[in-house]
Write an enzyme that holds these catalytic residues in place. Structure first.
Site, PDB file in Angstrom:
ATOM      1  N   TYR A   3      39.538  48.437  49.112  1.00  0.00           N
ATOM      2  CA  TYR A   3      39.600  47.108  48.484  1.00  0.00           C
ATOM      3  C   TYR A   3      39.578  46.019  49.555  1.00  0.00           C
ATOM      4  CZ  TYR A   3      42.006  43.430  45.667  1.00  0.00           C
ATOM      5  OH  TYR A   3      42.380  42.275  45.017  1.00  0.00           O
ATOM      6  N   ASN A  40      50.581  38.347  45.156  1.00  0.00           N
ATOM      7  CA  ASN A  40      50.634  39.161  43.925  1.00  0.00           C
ATOM      8  C   ASN A  40      50.719  38.252  42.695  1.00  0.00           C
ATOM      9  OD1 ASN A  40      51.511  40.788  46.166  1.00  0.00           O
ATOM     10  ND2 ASN A  40      52.077  42.349  44.677  1.00  0.00           N
ATOM     11  N   LYS A  58      57.777  49.795  31.643  1.00  0.00           N
ATOM     12  CA  LYS A  58      58.749  50.898  31.778  1.00  0.00           C
ATOM     13  C   LYS A  58      60.123  50.486  31.248  1.00  0.00           C
ATOM     14  CE  LYS A  58      56.247  53.011  35.531  1.00  0.00           C
ATOM     15  NZ  LYS A  58      56.038  53.132  36.972  1.00  0.00           N
TER      16      LYS A  58
HETATM   17  P1  NAP Z   1      41.947  42.195  35.916  1.00  0.00           P
HETATM   18  O1  NAP Z   1      42.980  41.674  34.988  1.00  0.00           O
HETATM   19  O2  NAP Z   1      41.885  43.663  36.182  1.00  0.00           O
HETATM   20  O3  NAP Z   1      40.531  41.708  35.403  1.00  0.00           O
HETATM   21  C1  NAP Z   1      39.364  42.151  36.016  1.00  0.00           C
HETATM   22  C2  NAP Z   1      38.207  41.419  35.389  1.00  0.00           C
HETATM   23  O4  NAP Z   1      37.009  41.850  36.037  1.00  0.00           O
HETATM   24  C3  NAP Z   1      38.038  41.714  33.902  1.00  0.00           C
HETATM   25  O5  NAP Z   1      37.570  40.551  33.256  1.00  0.00           O
HETATM   26  C4  NAP Z   1      36.953  42.790  33.906  1.00  0.00           C
HETATM   27  O6  NAP Z   1      36.218  42.828  32.692  1.00  0.00           O
HETATM   28  C5  NAP Z   1      36.094  42.309  35.050  1.00  0.00           C
HETATM   29  N1  NAP Z   1      35.291  43.378  35.651  1.00  0.00           N
HETATM   30  C6  NAP Z   1      35.744  44.466  36.316  1.00  0.00           C
HETATM   31  N2  NAP Z   1      34.706  45.238  36.704  1.00  0.00           N
HETATM   32  C7  NAP Z   1      33.591  44.603  36.281  1.00  0.00           C
HETATM   33  C8  NAP Z   1      32.195  44.897  36.364  1.00  0.00           C
HETATM   34  N3  NAP Z   1      31.756  46.015  36.996  1.00  0.00           N
HETATM   35  N4  NAP Z   1      31.317  44.042  35.797  1.00  0.00           N
HETATM   36  C9  NAP Z   1      31.755  42.919  35.163  1.00  0.00           C
HETATM   37  N5  NAP Z   1      33.048  42.575  35.051  1.00  0.00           N
HETATM   38  C10 NAP Z   1      33.948  43.416  35.602  1.00  0.00           C
HETATM   39  O7  NAP Z   1      42.059  41.496  37.333  1.00  0.00           O
HETATM   40  P2  NAP Z   1      42.838  40.171  37.764  1.00  0.00           P
HETATM   41  O8  NAP Z   1      44.215  40.597  38.149  1.00  0.00           O
HETATM   42  O9  NAP Z   1      42.616  39.092  36.767  1.00  0.00           O
HETATM   43  O10 NAP Z   1      42.077  39.833  39.114  1.00  0.00           O
HETATM   44  C11 NAP Z   1      41.178  38.731  39.225  1.00  0.00           C
HETATM   45  C12 NAP Z   1      40.849  38.507  40.688  1.00  0.00           C
HETATM   46  O11 NAP Z   1      42.067  38.210  41.383  1.00  0.00           O
HETATM   47  C13 NAP Z   1      40.262  39.736  41.377  1.00  0.00           C
HETATM   48  O12 NAP Z   1      39.211  39.336  42.220  1.00  0.00           O
HETATM   49  C14 NAP Z   1      41.422  40.306  42.174  1.00  0.00           C
HETATM   50  O13 NAP Z   1      40.963  41.005  43.296  1.00  0.00           O
HETATM   51  C15 NAP Z   1      42.179  39.052  42.530  1.00  0.00           C
HETATM   52  N6  NAP Z   1      43.622  39.237  42.827  1.00  0.00           N
HETATM   53  C16 NAP Z   1      44.452  39.789  41.898  1.00  0.00           C
HETATM   54  C17 NAP Z   1      45.798  39.943  42.214  1.00  0.00           C
HETATM   55  C18 NAP Z   1      46.775  40.551  41.226  1.00  0.00           C
HETATM   56  O14 NAP Z   1      47.953  40.730  41.594  1.00  0.00           O
HETATM   57  N7  NAP Z   1      46.377  40.870  40.007  1.00  0.00           N
HETATM   58  C19 NAP Z   1      46.293  39.510  43.457  1.00  0.00           C
HETATM   59  C20 NAP Z   1      45.406  38.916  44.358  1.00  0.00           C
HETATM   60  C21 NAP Z   1      44.078  38.782  44.029  1.00  0.00           C
HETATM   61  P3  NAP Z   1      36.742  43.677  31.395  1.00  0.00           P
HETATM   62  O15 NAP Z   1      37.991  42.994  30.906  1.00  0.00           O
HETATM   63  O16 NAP Z   1      35.646  43.567  30.426  1.00  0.00           O
HETATM   64  O17 NAP Z   1      37.006  45.061  31.916  1.00  0.00           O
HETATM   65  P1  GDP Z   2      51.047  45.765  46.433  1.00  0.00           P
HETATM   66  O1  GDP Z   2      51.791  44.480  46.599  1.00  0.00           O
HETATM   67  O2  GDP Z   2      49.598  45.623  46.714  1.00  0.00           O
HETATM   68  O3  GDP Z   2      51.693  46.873  47.187  1.00  0.00           O
HETATM   69  O4  GDP Z   2      51.031  46.114  44.900  1.00  0.00           O
HETATM   70  P2  GDP Z   2      52.027  46.447  43.732  1.00  0.00           P
HETATM   71  O5  GDP Z   2      52.080  45.334  42.778  1.00  0.00           O
HETATM   72  O6  GDP Z   2      51.531  47.758  43.222  1.00  0.00           O
HETATM   73  O7  GDP Z   2      53.528  46.573  44.332  1.00  0.00           O
HETATM   74  C1  GDP Z   2      53.894  47.720  44.976  1.00  0.00           C
HETATM   75  C2  GDP Z   2      55.370  47.736  45.345  1.00  0.00           C
HETATM   76  O8  GDP Z   2      56.180  47.823  44.166  1.00  0.00           O
HETATM   77  C3  GDP Z   2      55.635  48.995  46.163  1.00  0.00           C
HETATM   78  O9  GDP Z   2      56.713  48.749  47.039  1.00  0.00           O
HETATM   79  C4  GDP Z   2      56.028  49.999  45.073  1.00  0.00           C
HETATM   80  O10 GDP Z   2      56.803  51.073  45.594  1.00  0.00           O
HETATM   81  C5  GDP Z   2      56.850  49.101  44.147  1.00  0.00           C
HETATM   82  N1  GDP Z   2      56.901  49.578  42.746  1.00  0.00           N
HETATM   83  C6  GDP Z   2      58.040  49.923  42.079  1.00  0.00           C
HETATM   84  N2  GDP Z   2      57.762  50.348  40.839  1.00  0.00           N
HETATM   85  C7  GDP Z   2      56.415  50.226  40.682  1.00  0.00           C
HETATM   86  C8  GDP Z   2      55.528  50.463  39.582  1.00  0.00           C
HETATM   87  O11 GDP Z   2      55.916  50.881  38.489  1.00  0.00           O
HETATM   88  N3  GDP Z   2      54.202  50.198  39.814  1.00  0.00           N
HETATM   89  C9  GDP Z   2      53.740  49.711  40.999  1.00  0.00           C
HETATM   90  N4  GDP Z   2      52.442  49.433  41.140  1.00  0.00           N
HETATM   91  N5  GDP Z   2      54.561  49.498  42.063  1.00  0.00           N
HETATM   92  C10 GDP Z   2      55.876  49.750  41.905  1.00  0.00           C
END
Ligand code: NAP
Ligand code: GDP
Length: 325
Positions: free
Chosen positions: A144, A173, A195
Protein backbone atom coordinates in the site's frame (compact mmCIF):
# COMPACT_ATOMS: atom_id res chain seq x y z
CA UNK A 1 -28.24 24.59 -15.37
CA UNK A 2 -24.61 24.85 -16.44
CA UNK A 3 -21.84 24.55 -13.86
CA UNK A 4 -18.32 25.96 -14.11
CA UNK A 5 -16.94 23.14 -12.00
CA UNK A 6 -17.75 19.46 -12.45
CA UNK A 7 -16.16 17.67 -9.52
CA UNK A 8 -15.75 13.92 -9.86
CA UNK A 9 -15.13 12.02 -6.62
CA UNK A 10 -13.66 8.55 -7.14
CA UNK A 11 -14.41 6.19 -4.25
CA UNK A 12 -17.53 8.25 -3.52
CA UNK A 13 -19.29 5.36 -1.75
CA UNK A 14 -16.54 4.84 0.84
CA UNK A 15 -15.94 6.28 4.30
CA UNK A 16 -14.35 9.52 3.07
CA UNK A 17 -16.49 9.90 -0.07
CA UNK A 18 -19.73 9.60 1.91
CA UNK A 19 -18.46 12.16 4.40
CA UNK A 20 -17.67 14.65 1.61
CA UNK A 21 -21.15 14.09 0.17
CA UNK A 22 -22.66 14.69 3.63
CA UNK A 23 -20.74 17.95 4.15
CA UNK A 24 -21.54 19.21 0.64
CA UNK A 25 -25.25 18.58 1.26
CA UNK A 26 -25.48 19.64 4.93
CA UNK A 27 -22.89 22.30 5.75
CA UNK A 28 -24.50 25.73 5.85
CA UNK A 29 -21.15 27.54 6.07
CA UNK A 30 -18.04 27.72 3.91
CA UNK A 31 -17.81 23.97 3.21
CA UNK A 32 -21.30 23.43 1.73
CA UNK A 33 -22.13 23.19 -1.97
CA UNK A 34 -21.45 26.28 -4.08
CA UNK A 35 -23.74 27.29 -6.92
CA UNK A 36 -21.17 26.84 -9.67
CA UNK A 37 -20.32 23.28 -8.56
CA UNK A 38 -21.73 19.98 -9.75
CA UNK A 39 -20.60 17.01 -7.63
CA UNK A 40 -20.51 13.42 -8.92
CA UNK A 41 -19.81 10.58 -6.48
CA UNK A 42 -18.61 7.36 -8.10
CA UNK A 43 -18.77 3.79 -6.80
CA UNK A 44 -17.00 0.75 -8.21
CA UNK A 45 -20.30 -0.04 -9.99
CA UNK A 46 -19.63 2.96 -12.28
CA UNK A 47 -16.53 1.15 -13.52
CA UNK A 48 -13.43 -0.63 -12.26
CA UNK A 49 -10.70 2.02 -12.10
CA UNK A 50 -8.03 -0.68 -12.45
CA UNK A 51 -9.12 -0.75 -16.09
CA UNK A 52 -7.92 2.06 -18.37
CA UNK A 53 -10.92 1.62 -20.70
CA UNK A 54 -13.42 1.83 -17.84
CA UNK A 55 -11.67 4.91 -16.44
CA UNK A 56 -11.71 6.64 -19.82
CA UNK A 57 -15.41 5.82 -20.28
CA UNK A 58 -16.21 7.46 -16.93
CA UNK A 59 -14.24 10.61 -17.79
CA UNK A 60 -15.81 10.76 -21.29
CA UNK A 61 -19.24 10.54 -19.68
CA UNK A 62 -18.87 13.17 -16.93
CA UNK A 63 -16.17 15.46 -18.38
CA UNK A 64 -14.87 16.56 -14.96
CA UNK A 65 -13.01 19.82 -14.48
CA UNK A 66 -11.85 18.76 -10.99
CA UNK A 67 -11.21 15.35 -9.40
CA UNK A 68 -11.04 14.21 -5.79
CA UNK A 69 -9.37 10.83 -6.02
CA UNK A 70 -10.24 8.55 -3.10
CA UNK A 71 -10.77 5.14 -4.73
CA UNK A 72 -8.29 2.60 -3.43
CA UNK A 73 -7.93 -0.85 -2.01
CA UNK A 74 -8.07 0.12 1.68
CA UNK A 75 -7.86 -1.87 4.90
CA UNK A 76 -6.57 -2.10 8.44
CA UNK A 77 -3.31 -3.61 9.63
CA UNK A 78 -4.39 -7.25 9.31
CA UNK A 79 -5.74 -6.92 5.75
CA UNK A 80 -2.56 -5.06 4.70
CA UNK A 81 -0.41 -7.90 6.10
CA UNK A 82 -2.38 -10.53 4.11
CA UNK A 83 -2.67 -8.93 0.66
CA UNK A 84 0.54 -6.98 0.04
CA UNK A 85 0.66 -7.66 -3.70
CA UNK A 86 -3.01 -6.74 -4.19
CA UNK A 87 -2.46 -3.50 -2.28
CA UNK A 88 0.52 -2.67 -4.48
CA UNK A 89 -0.93 -3.62 -7.88
CA UNK A 90 -4.56 -2.51 -7.48
CA UNK A 91 -3.53 0.87 -6.14
CA UNK A 92 -0.80 1.41 -8.76
CA UNK A 93 -3.29 0.66 -11.54
CA UNK A 94 -6.12 2.78 -10.07
CA UNK A 95 -3.83 5.75 -9.44
CA UNK A 96 -2.14 5.66 -12.84
CA UNK A 97 -5.49 5.41 -14.64
CA UNK A 98 -7.10 8.26 -12.68
CA UNK A 99 -4.11 10.59 -12.91
CA UNK A 100 -3.33 9.95 -16.56
CA UNK A 101 -6.95 10.15 -17.69
CA UNK A 102 -7.24 13.41 -15.73
CA UNK A 103 -4.19 14.67 -17.63
CA UNK A 104 -5.66 13.59 -20.99
CA UNK A 105 -8.93 15.39 -20.12
CA UNK A 106 -7.08 18.56 -19.07
CA UNK A 107 -8.60 18.38 -15.57
CA UNK A 108 -7.74 21.64 -13.78
CA UNK A 109 -7.03 20.12 -10.39
CA UNK A 110 -6.75 16.63 -8.88
CA UNK A 111 -6.59 16.06 -5.13
CA UNK A 112 -5.47 12.50 -4.33
CA UNK A 113 -5.29 10.79 -0.97
CA UNK A 114 -2.14 9.45 0.69
CA UNK A 115 -1.92 8.36 4.36
CA UNK A 116 0.42 8.85 7.32
CA UNK A 117 1.04 5.08 7.33
CA UNK A 118 3.14 5.38 4.15
CA UNK A 119 5.93 7.34 5.87
CA UNK A 120 9.30 5.72 6.67
CA UNK A 121 9.19 3.33 9.60
CA UNK A 122 12.47 4.55 11.04
CA UNK A 123 12.10 8.30 11.32
CA UNK A 124 12.18 11.29 13.64
CA UNK A 125 8.98 12.73 15.12
CA UNK A 126 6.83 14.58 14.38
CA UNK A 127 6.61 13.45 10.77
CA UNK A 128 6.13 16.22 8.24
CA UNK A 129 5.28 16.48 4.55
CA UNK A 130 8.93 16.56 3.40
CA UNK A 131 9.73 13.06 4.76
CA UNK A 132 7.60 10.73 2.59
CA UNK A 133 10.44 9.25 0.54
CA UNK A 134 13.15 9.26 3.24
CA UNK A 135 13.30 5.50 3.92
CA UNK A 136 11.39 2.19 3.67
CA UNK A 137 7.84 2.04 5.06
CA UNK A 138 6.78 -0.37 7.82
CA UNK A 139 7.01 -4.01 6.73
CA UNK A 140 3.30 -4.66 7.48
CA UNK A 141 1.96 -2.40 4.69
CA UNK A 142 4.75 -1.82 2.19
CA UNK A 143 2.51 -2.76 -0.77
CA UNK A 144 0.00 0.00 0.00
CA UNK A 145 2.73 2.44 1.05
CA UNK A 146 4.82 2.27 -2.12
CA UNK A 147 1.75 2.55 -4.37
CA UNK A 148 0.60 5.63 -2.44
CA UNK A 149 4.07 7.25 -2.38
CA UNK A 150 4.16 7.09 -6.18
CA UNK A 151 1.13 9.41 -6.36
CA UNK A 152 3.34 12.15 -4.95
CA UNK A 153 6.11 11.28 -7.44
CA UNK A 154 3.62 11.27 -10.30
CA UNK A 155 2.09 14.62 -9.24
CA UNK A 156 5.52 16.24 -9.35
CA UNK A 157 6.25 14.70 -12.74
CA UNK A 158 2.93 15.92 -14.22
CA UNK A 159 3.70 19.40 -12.92
CA UNK A 160 7.32 19.50 -14.12
CA UNK A 161 6.55 18.13 -17.58
CA UNK A 162 3.11 19.65 -18.24
CA UNK A 163 2.29 22.16 -15.49
CA UNK A 164 -0.67 20.05 -14.27
CA UNK A 165 -2.07 21.04 -10.85
CA UNK A 166 -2.27 17.60 -9.28
CA UNK A 167 -1.77 17.52 -5.51
CA UNK A 168 -2.37 15.19 -2.57
CA UNK A 169 -3.40 15.19 1.07
CA UNK A 170 -2.10 12.98 3.87
CA UNK A 171 -4.76 12.08 6.45
CA UNK A 172 -4.05 10.18 9.65
CA UNK A 173 -6.35 7.26 10.62
CA UNK A 174 -9.92 8.10 9.59
CA UNK A 175 -13.20 6.86 11.08
CA UNK A 176 -16.89 7.72 10.95
CA UNK A 177 -20.29 6.79 9.47
CA UNK A 178 -20.16 4.46 6.41
CA UNK A 179 -16.83 3.00 7.49
CA UNK A 180 -15.96 -0.63 6.80
CA UNK A 181 -17.05 -2.34 10.05
CA UNK A 182 -15.78 -5.81 9.05
CA UNK A 183 -14.50 -7.80 12.03
CA UNK A 184 -11.23 -8.94 10.42
CA UNK A 185 -10.30 -6.51 7.67
CA UNK A 186 -11.36 -3.11 9.01
CA UNK A 187 -9.40 -0.38 10.78
CA UNK A 188 -9.24 -0.37 14.56
CA UNK A 189 -12.15 1.96 15.45
CA UNK A 190 -14.85 0.39 13.26
CA UNK A 191 -13.52 -3.11 14.09
CA UNK A 192 -13.68 -2.47 17.83
CA UNK A 193 -17.09 -0.72 17.66
CA UNK A 194 -18.46 -3.85 15.97
CA UNK A 195 -16.76 -6.20 18.46
CA UNK A 196 -17.96 -4.19 21.46
CA UNK A 197 -21.50 -4.06 20.07
CA UNK A 198 -21.51 -7.88 19.70
CA UNK A 199 -20.07 -8.31 23.20
CA UNK A 200 -22.90 -6.19 24.61
CA UNK A 201 -25.60 -7.89 22.52
CA UNK A 202 -24.47 -11.50 22.95
CA UNK A 203 -22.61 -11.41 26.26
CA UNK A 204 -19.38 -12.55 24.52
CA UNK A 205 -15.87 -11.35 25.55
CA UNK A 206 -14.63 -8.05 24.12
CA UNK A 207 -11.06 -8.66 22.94
CA UNK A 208 -8.74 -5.91 21.66
CA UNK A 209 -5.93 -7.04 19.34
CA UNK A 210 -2.31 -6.35 20.35
CA UNK A 211 -0.99 -4.69 23.50
CA UNK A 212 -3.13 -1.53 23.46
CA UNK A 213 0.06 0.56 23.61
CA UNK A 214 0.47 1.83 20.03
CA UNK A 215 -0.34 5.51 19.53
CA UNK A 216 -2.46 6.99 16.75
CA UNK A 217 -3.92 10.32 15.65
CA UNK A 218 -7.50 9.87 14.46
CA UNK A 219 -9.49 12.28 12.29
CA UNK A 220 -13.28 12.19 12.09
CA UNK A 221 -14.38 11.61 8.48
CA UNK A 222 -16.63 14.70 8.48
CA UNK A 223 -13.74 16.92 9.64
CA UNK A 224 -11.53 15.39 6.97
CA UNK A 225 -14.28 16.00 4.40
CA UNK A 226 -14.32 19.73 5.20
CA UNK A 227 -10.56 19.89 4.82
CA UNK A 228 -10.72 18.04 1.48
CA UNK A 229 -13.22 20.64 0.21
CA UNK A 230 -10.96 23.44 1.42
CA UNK A 231 -7.95 21.86 -0.34
CA UNK A 232 -9.91 21.51 -3.57
CA UNK A 233 -11.03 25.13 -3.51
CA UNK A 234 -8.09 26.94 -1.96
CA UNK A 235 -4.84 24.97 -1.57
CA UNK A 236 -2.52 25.78 -4.44
CA UNK A 237 0.60 23.64 -3.92
CA UNK A 238 1.56 20.43 -5.73
CA UNK A 239 3.35 19.27 -2.57
CA UNK A 240 1.15 17.31 -0.16
CA UNK A 241 -0.39 18.56 3.08
CA UNK A 242 -0.97 16.53 6.25
CA UNK A 243 -4.61 16.63 7.43
CA UNK A 244 -4.49 15.71 11.09
CA UNK A 245 -5.40 16.66 14.61
CA UNK A 246 -2.48 17.96 16.68
CA UNK A 247 0.30 15.93 18.27
CA UNK A 248 -1.25 16.39 21.71
CA UNK A 249 -4.42 14.68 20.47
CA UNK A 250 -2.63 11.40 19.83
CA UNK A 251 -4.30 8.52 21.75
CA UNK A 252 -3.34 4.93 22.60
CA UNK A 253 -5.32 1.91 21.38
CA UNK A 254 -6.32 1.43 25.03
CA UNK A 255 -7.82 4.97 25.00
CA UNK A 256 -9.68 4.00 21.83
CA UNK A 257 -11.13 0.89 23.51
CA UNK A 258 -12.22 3.01 26.51
CA UNK A 259 -13.94 5.59 24.28
CA UNK A 260 -15.76 2.79 22.46
CA UNK A 261 -16.89 1.08 25.68
CA UNK A 262 -18.33 4.44 26.68
CA UNK A 263 -19.98 5.13 23.33
CA UNK A 264 -21.58 1.68 23.12
CA UNK A 265 -22.49 1.83 26.85
CA UNK A 266 -20.90 -1.60 27.38
CA UNK A 267 -20.82 -2.56 31.04
CA UNK A 268 -18.32 -5.45 30.79
CA UNK A 269 -14.51 -5.35 30.71
CA UNK A 270 -12.12 -6.18 27.88
CA UNK A 271 -8.81 -7.98 27.41
CA UNK A 272 -5.83 -7.64 25.07
CA UNK A 273 -4.81 -10.47 22.73
CA UNK A 274 -1.05 -9.89 22.69
CA UNK A 275 -0.54 -12.75 20.21
CA UNK A 276 -1.90 -10.30 17.58
CA UNK A 277 0.32 -7.71 15.89
CA UNK A 278 0.67 -4.13 17.14
CA UNK A 279 1.85 -2.76 13.78
CA UNK A 280 3.76 0.52 13.87
CA UNK A 281 4.21 1.82 17.41
CA UNK A 282 3.42 5.38 16.35
CA UNK A 283 3.44 7.68 13.33
CA UNK A 284 2.98 11.03 15.05
CA UNK A 285 2.41 13.67 12.40
CA UNK A 286 2.67 17.45 12.55
CA UNK A 287 -0.31 19.56 11.45
CA UNK A 288 1.72 22.76 11.52
CA UNK A 289 1.45 23.34 7.77
CA UNK A 290 -2.34 22.88 7.89
CA UNK A 291 -2.77 25.27 10.80
CA UNK A 292 -0.71 27.93 9.03
CA UNK A 293 -3.21 27.84 6.19
CA UNK A 294 -6.43 27.41 8.19
CA UNK A 295 -5.74 28.32 11.82
CA UNK A 296 -9.38 28.61 12.87
CA UNK A 297 -10.38 25.06 11.84
CA UNK A 298 -12.32 23.27 14.60
CA UNK A 299 -11.88 19.50 14.97
CA UNK A 300 -14.72 17.46 16.50
CA UNK A 301 -13.68 16.16 19.95
CA UNK A 302 -12.59 12.49 19.72
CA UNK A 303 -15.22 11.17 22.19
CA UNK A 304 -18.05 12.98 20.35
CA UNK A 305 -16.91 11.60 17.00
CA UNK A 306 -16.58 8.03 18.35
CA UNK A 307 -20.08 8.34 19.82
CA UNK A 308 -21.56 9.54 16.51
CA UNK A 309 -19.80 6.69 14.68
CA UNK A 310 -21.04 4.04 17.13
CA UNK A 311 -24.58 5.44 16.98
CA UNK A 312 -24.47 5.42 13.18
CA UNK A 313 -23.24 1.80 13.22
CA UNK A 314 -25.96 0.62 15.62
CA UNK A 315 -28.71 2.42 13.67
CA UNK A 316 -27.43 1.07 10.34
CA UNK A 317 -26.33 -2.39 11.48
CA UNK A 318 -28.37 -4.23 8.81
CA UNK A 319 -26.85 -2.28 5.92
CA UNK A 320 -23.41 -1.33 7.22
CA UNK A 321 -20.33 -2.91 5.66
CA UNK A 322 -19.62 -5.71 8.13
CA UNK A 323 -18.51 -8.57 5.91
CA UNK A 324 -21.89 -10.27 6.52
CA UNK A 325 -23.27 -9.42 3.04
P1 NAP B 1 -13.31 2.78 1.65
O1 NAP B 1 -14.36 3.16 2.63
O2 NAP B 1 -12.80 1.38 1.64
O3 NAP B 1 -13.83 3.15 0.21
C1 NAP B 1 -13.09 2.80 -0.92
C2 NAP B 1 -13.78 3.39 -2.12
O4 NAP B 1 -13.01 3.06 -3.28
C3 NAP B 1 -15.18 2.85 -2.35
O5 NAP B 1 -15.99 3.88 -2.88
C4 NAP B 1 -14.95 1.77 -3.41
O6 NAP B 1 -16.10 1.52 -4.20
C5 NAP B 1 -13.86 2.42 -4.23
N1 NAP B 1 -13.05 1.46 -4.97
C6 NAP B 1 -12.24 0.50 -4.47
N2 NAP B 1 -11.67 -0.21 -5.47
C7 NAP B 1 -12.14 0.33 -6.61
C8 NAP B 1 -11.94 0.03 -8.00
N3 NAP B 1 -11.11 -0.98 -8.38
N4 NAP B 1 -12.60 0.76 -8.92
C9 NAP B 1 -13.43 1.77 -8.54
N5 NAP B 1 -13.66 2.11 -7.26
C10 NAP B 1 -13.03 1.39 -6.32
O7 NAP B 1 -12.04 3.71 1.81
P2 NAP B 1 -11.87 5.10 2.58
O8 NAP B 1 -11.49 4.77 3.98
O9 NAP B 1 -13.02 5.99 2.28
O10 NAP B 1 -10.56 5.65 1.87
C11 NAP B 1 -10.59 6.74 0.95
C12 NAP B 1 -9.17 7.20 0.68
O11 NAP B 1 -8.59 7.63 1.92
C13 NAP B 1 -8.26 6.09 0.16
O12 NAP B 1 -7.44 6.61 -0.86
C14 NAP B 1 -7.43 5.68 1.37
O13 NAP B 1 -6.19 5.17 0.98
C15 NAP B 1 -7.33 6.99 2.11
N6 NAP B 1 -7.08 6.88 3.57
C16 NAP B 1 -7.94 6.20 4.37
C17 NAP B 1 -7.67 6.12 5.73
C18 NAP B 1 -8.59 5.37 6.68
O14 NAP B 1 -8.25 5.28 7.87
N7 NAP B 1 -9.72 4.85 6.23
C19 NAP B 1 -6.54 6.76 6.27
C20 NAP B 1 -5.71 7.48 5.41
C21 NAP B 1 -5.99 7.54 4.06
P3 NAP B 1 -17.26 0.48 -3.71
O15 NAP B 1 -17.92 1.09 -2.50
O16 NAP B 1 -18.18 0.40 -4.85
O17 NAP B 1 -16.53 -0.80 -3.39
P1 GDP C 1 -2.80 1.18 11.31
O1 GDP C 1 -2.89 2.48 12.03
O2 GDP C 1 -2.48 1.34 9.87
O3 GDP C 1 -1.91 0.22 12.01
O4 GDP C 1 -4.25 0.57 11.23
P2 GDP C 1 -5.40 0.07 12.18
O5 GDP C 1 -6.52 1.01 12.16
O6 GDP C 1 -5.66 -1.32 11.69
O7 GDP C 1 -4.86 0.07 13.71
C1 GDP C 1 -4.05 -0.95 14.13
C2 GDP C 1 -3.76 -0.88 15.62
O8 GDP C 1 -4.94 -1.15 16.38
C3 GDP C 1 -2.75 -1.98 15.96
O9 GDP C 1 -1.98 -1.57 17.07
C4 GDP C 1 -3.68 -3.14 16.32
O10 GDP C 1 -3.02 -4.10 17.15
C5 GDP C 1 -4.78 -2.40 17.08
N1 GDP C 1 -6.08 -3.10 17.08
C6 GDP C 1 -6.74 -3.53 18.20
N2 GDP C 1 -7.88 -4.16 17.87
C7 GDP C 1 -7.98 -4.09 16.52
C8 GDP C 1 -8.99 -4.53 15.59
O11 GDP C 1 -10.01 -5.11 15.94
N3 GDP C 1 -8.74 -4.25 14.27
C9 GDP C 1 -7.63 -3.58 13.85
N4 GDP C 1 -7.47 -3.30 12.55
N5 GDP C 1 -6.66 -3.18 14.71
C10 GDP C 1 -6.83 -3.43 16.02
Amino acid sequence: MSHDKVILVTGGSGLVGKAIEWVIENDKGRFGKMEDEKWIFLTSKDGDLRSTEATRAIFDKYKPTHVIHLAALVGGLFKNMKYKLDFLRDNLLINDNVLHTSHEHKVKKVVSCLSTCIFPDKTTYPIDETMIHDGPPHESNFGYAYAKRLIDTQNKAYYDQFGDKFTSVIPTNVFGPHDNYDLQDSHVIPGLIHKCYLAKKNGTPFVVAGSGKPLRQFIYSRDLAKLFIWVLREYDEVDPIILSVGEKDEVSIRDVADAIVNAVDFKGGYSFDTSKADGQYKKTASNEKLLKYIPDFKFTPFETAVKESAEWFIQNYDNARTGKH
